[in-house]
Design an enzyme around this catalytic site. Sequence first.
Site, short mmCIF file in Angstrom:
data_model
loop_
_atom_site.label_atom_id
_atom_site.label_comp_id
_atom_site.label_asym_id
_atom_site.label_seq_id
_atom_site.Cartn_x
_atom_site.Cartn_y
_atom_site.Cartn_z
N SER A 247 -34.15 41.81 9.03
CA SER A 247 -34.25 43.10 8.35
C SER A 247 -34.55 44.14 9.41
CB SER A 247 -35.34 43.06 7.29
OG SER A 247 -36.50 43.68 7.78
N LYS A 248 -34.16 45.37 9.12
CA LYS A 248 -34.33 46.40 10.15
C LYS A 248 -35.80 46.62 10.49
CE LYS A 248 -29.84 48.30 9.78
NZ LYS A 248 -28.89 49.18 9.18
N ARG A 249 -36.66 46.20 9.60
CA ARG A 249 -38.09 46.40 9.86
C ARG A 249 -38.72 45.25 10.64
NH1 ARG A 249 -36.88 48.24 5.04
NH2 ARG A 249 -37.12 46.17 4.15
N ASP A 250 -37.96 44.18 10.82
CA ASP A 250 -38.48 43.01 11.51
C ASP A 250 -38.85 43.37 12.96
OD1 ASP A 250 -38.89 40.55 12.70
OD2 ASP A 250 -37.31 39.55 11.55
N TYR A 256 -31.73 47.21 18.11
CA TYR A 256 -30.75 48.27 18.42
C TYR A 256 -30.26 48.15 19.85
CZ TYR A 256 -31.85 50.04 13.89
OH TYR A 256 -31.98 50.13 12.53
#
Length: 474
Positions: A247-250, A256
Amino acid sequence: MKNVRVRYAPSPTGHLHIGNARTALFNYLFAKRHKGSFVVRIEDTDTLRNVEGGLESQLKYLKWLGIDWDESIDQEGEYGPYRQLERLDIYKKYAQQLLDQGLAYKCYCTEEELEAEREELIKLGKDKLHYSRKCYHLKEDKELPYVLRFKVPDDTTYTFNDVVKGEVTFHSEDVGDWVLMKRNGIPTYNFACVVDDHLMKISHVLRGEDHITNTPKQMMVYRAFGWDAPTFGHMTLIVNENNKKLSKRDQSIIQYIEQYQELGYLPDALFNFIALLGWSPDSKKEILNKQQLIQLFDEKRLSTSPAKFDKEKLAFINNRYIKKLHTDELIELCMPHLVEADIAQERDMNWIEQLVSMFQDRLSYGAEIVELYDEFFNQSFKLNHEMKEFLDQEGVNNTLKVFRDLIEGWQEFTEENIKLLIKATQKISEAKGKMLYMPLRIATTAQMHGPDLPKALALLGKHTVLERVEENIK
Ligand code: GLU
């Protein structure tokens, strides 16, 4: 294989994420493998989610990775424009066609009305989201804002042969009448995507598994127009070390591409690593350059189980590429980090070169040079049990003393001179091989393995080396 044309269709809602980079990369490899075209189409119809600079940044980092395209906004081909907001007239025309054929209808309902209706249907046990289509029967064109809905056919199945998943079937009962055009006249993703893929003659759609539920909606549109659908392939998700979907919050994984560049990862290495995220060649070989990957790429070998993001593998691959750099490339990679950490100031180029060369074989990424530097120069000197045992051996103390006395009398503490000093230590102390090098290494670096010793000692400097040897003499 039919004339291969594939596309990567980013939405400019953020920076280039590793998952999107992977989608782009597999499409790129597939296109190159089959001498086809790789198109980058900008899907910017979700105007509320677009972020300033997102598009430029995504394209910049695709290029940085070595993924270039045959057609896009900056490289117009026959099928432009390549940005969806510049194609609104096209979607309008096709939407009108569906409306005229009775395959779509104007829906004037507000969200609240739809919600009430949805609840009503659920009460009746019809939770499959088919609205009553009351707007569909309205004869007059009201002046109210409306959305255009696709009239999902009854009792229809949609089957496709997915490159990764094999045969996949959906039923129309599971899909409610979905929106083709929003109130503001902008198409939804599912509609614009089909119109574009058709007009741009896209042969294969390779994308993430998260899009698989969109595929039946898209197939409906292909059928409504009587168009052939492309071949679909839905790649499995990327998961972290605990098998959780990335998840992008991981925080446990850097996600990126920009961040990897900032940390001093090499684009070729990252390209190599990403290509192995959910794909593997027939041979178990892991270090493969772009040309080799293009030659080897076989979509049938896309993995059917989730792709595990293995950080150690990334470090290993990047290290292998760093090892092959020329000294000036290595300096270029490390220099920004040395400057930022105030290490490079007041040092001459020669010293910098010696430092980075010494660690070249150990570096996993550019910024790590700072950690290695700190460990090497500033560590609070701690010997572990094994090291202490080694220094306790007979003769070792004498070797250290001989070495100390020789250093003390020497002015120019260069790599060449240190080699001579070590040779002289060997002669005088009569210690050889491991019994010569290991005590010197342990006493000066508190490590049992490490960089070339004369190089390392020259960098540490006479003062520090003397201090450390002294400390270890009993
Ligand atoms: N714009 C979509 C996305 O960014 C593309 C999906 C597709 O490839 O069809 O996920």
